[in-house]
Write a protein that holds these residues in place. Structure first.
Motif, PDB file in Angstrom:
ATOM      1  N   HIS A 121       1.482  10.800   4.582  1.00 49.07           N
ATOM      2  CA  HIS A 121       0.854   9.785   4.006  1.00 49.07           C
ATOM      3  C   HIS A 121       1.886   8.024   4.947  1.00 49.07           C
ATOM      4  CE1 HIS A 121      -0.638   6.025   1.631  1.00 49.07           C
ATOM      5  NE2 HIS A 121      -1.975   6.161   2.663  1.00 49.07           N
ATOM      6  N   HIS A 177       1.240   6.327   8.581  1.00 45.62           N
ATOM      7  CA  HIS A 177       1.204   5.417   8.420  1.00 45.62           C
ATOM      8  C   HIS A 177       1.936   4.092   9.348  1.00 45.62           C
ATOM      9  CE1 HIS A 177      -2.161   3.445   5.804  1.00 45.62           C
ATOM     10  NE2 HIS A 177      -2.125   4.001   4.810  1.00 45.62           N
ATOM     11  N   HIS A 216       0.835  -1.108   0.197  1.00 43.49           N
ATOM     12  CA  HIS A 216      -0.120   0.032  -0.464  1.00 43.49           C
ATOM     13  C   HIS A 216       0.853   0.956   0.236  1.00 43.49           C
ATOM     14  CE1 HIS A 216      -3.332   3.154   0.857  1.00 43.49           C
ATOM     15  NE2 HIS A 216      -2.269   3.523   1.920  1.00 43.49           N
ATOM     16  N   TYR A 260      -6.525  13.393  -1.786  1.00 44.66           N
ATOM     17  CA  TYR A 260      -6.848  12.398  -1.339  1.00 44.66           C
ATOM     18  C   TYR A 260      -7.867  12.763  -1.058  1.00 44.66           C
ATOM     19  CZ  TYR A 260      -5.476   8.693   2.373  1.00 44.66           C
ATOM     20  OH  TYR A 260      -6.225   7.638   2.799  1.00 44.66           O
TER      21      TYR A 260
HETATM   22 FE   LIG Z   1      -3.075   4.381   3.484  1.00 46.48          FE
END
Ligand SMILES: [Fe+2]
Length: 426
Positions: free
Chosen positions: A147, A151, A53, A376
């Motif tokens: 991002h 994470h 991801h 996003y």
């Molecule tokens: Fe994500």
């Protein structure tokens, strides 16, 4: 007004991307092979998803959507954008997960090509284009960098739940458990203004939920100098706080009853003693560490103490002038509350930026004038449902690049996995 000056410092952004990728590699490298297809938190994807991801999101957002360049592997880009919808309420067995997901070599080959193309875009792509929905002020560049950093913290919440034998402990690491329990002390903050949001043009990047500029007047209030420690929270547990519906919101009380919750998730009981589940070992409960709890538990404790959680605006006001303490992966666990007095805010309130996010009583909601960002769009807007509460500050696993006053984090009231603590206000 047309601005001709660029906010792109390409070498710095390339270095940030390398830094992110190196840390992600180190985090995945900490785990034993058998953990790779496991799913330590039932509501989240198995670990394999996240290794794909991170580069997929960066590639999809910046290279594919931003620059309009072609796919590497459309199926993997789709898979790693969203994952496979987990069967409702069912945790898959590791063998089933292994059958559904790509091999680790396939994930890594995809990641290597995504990295190569993202780095090429950062180094020389046309990634800052005024008026472009994704590239105005190079929005997609900052979006992918933050991002990945965000994470990394949520990965650690997952790693935290894995069996200790599935994690390689860094040889030099020892949690810092010594330190006196700070006395309970209340600080009076006079009425005044708090700045919650910021204009897009004032900083290189902020998420859509931080914008636009927004300030509110805050009446006078009092707030604890220190986070609620394990020692203090133990008083609530010992006093039967988890057995008394009066301290809990009805929906939270149902959770306590249905899940038979009797203590914070980070606490474990063995014999007649309490322990803390650390990242790499179970420790006798460190009394001076900030307690990590869900919003539901924090709010119940506050009600029991005849107090409440601070609002987001009160946090902002109390935090002005703070310096970070225990952030940026400097530790795998918290440190004693109050051990970094130099970071205290202008009012003398300690550890507001670091050592654990701080729960507020404020439901996550947009500031007036909110507009979802094109790079996003679901980032914030999907969570304006009244079920999520704002957390402010930072934890030991929050990257330093995310430490700005307007940064907002949010979770459901009954999500117990996060590195989040609290203090009481009145
Ligand atoms: Fe994500």
């Amino acid at each position: 007004m047309i601005s001709t000056s660029s906010i792109l410092d390409r070498p710095a952004l390339v270095a940030w991307y390398h830094r992110n990728r190196a840390r992600s590699r180190a985090l995945f490298g900490m785990l034993a092979d058998e953990a790779y297809y496991s799913q330590p938190i039932a509501l989240r994807h198995p670990i394999v998803f996240y290794e794909g991801h991170l580069p997929a999101f960066s590639f999809n957002t910046l290279v594919k959507k931003g620059l309009g360049r072609p796919s590497i592997d459309a199926a993997l880009e789709r898979l790693f954008a969203r994952g496979i919808d987990p069967d409702a309420e069912r945790t898959l067995q590791t063998a089933e997960v292994r059958a559904r997901w790509p091999t680790r070599d396939e994930v890594r080959a995809f990641a290597a090509e995504a990295d190569r193309q993202v780095l090429d875009a950062l180094a020389s792509g046309d990634v800052e284009r005024p008026g472009h929905p994704l590239l105005d002020r190079a929005e997609a560049v900052f979006c992918i960098l933050e991002h990945e950093a965000m994470h990394q913290e949520t990965l650690l919440y997952m790693w935290h739940r894995l069996p200790f034998e599935q994690k390689h402990r860094p040889t030099e690491y020892a949690p810092r458990v010594d330190g006196p329990v700070p006395a309970v002390e209340c600080i009076a903050i006079p009425a005044g203004r708090a700045t919650l949001g910021v204009d897009r043009e004032s900083i290189p990047f902020g998420w859509d939920n931080e914008r636009p500029a927004y300030a509110v007047d805050v009446p006078a209030f009092e707030i604890d100098r220190h986070d609620v420690t394990n020692a203090r929270f133990l008083e609530f547990v010992a006093a039967g706080g988890y057995d008394d519906f009066r301290w809990w919101r009805p929906e939270d009380w149902r959770w306590i009853e249905n899940e038979r919750i009797t203590h914070p998730l980070f606490w474990e009981r063995a014999g007649d003693r309490w322990y803390w589940r650390g990242m790499f070992e179970q420790l006798p409960l460190p009394p001076s560490w900030p307690v990590y709890v869900s919003h539901a538990e924090a709010a119940a404790f506050a009600r029991w103490r005849d107090a409440r959680l601070p609002t987001e605006a009160e946090f902002q006001r109390a935090a002005s002038g703070s310096a970070p303490s225990v952030v940026d992966f400097s530790s795998w666990d918290p440190e004693p509350a109050g051990s970094h007095p130099a970071g205290a805010s202008a009012w003398g309130v300690e550890d507001l930026i670091g050592n654990g996010w701080e729960w507020t009583s404020t439901p996550f909601a947009p500031f007036p004038g909110f507009r979802a960002m094109a790079s996003y769009p679901e980032y914030s807007a999907d969570f304006f449902d009244g079920e999520h509460f704002v957390m402010k500050g930072a934890s030991p696993a929050t990257a330093r690049e995310l430490l700005r006053p307007t940064f907002r984090n949010w979770f459901r009231a009954r999500y117990p996995y996060v590195y989040a603590t609290f203090r009481c206000a009145r």
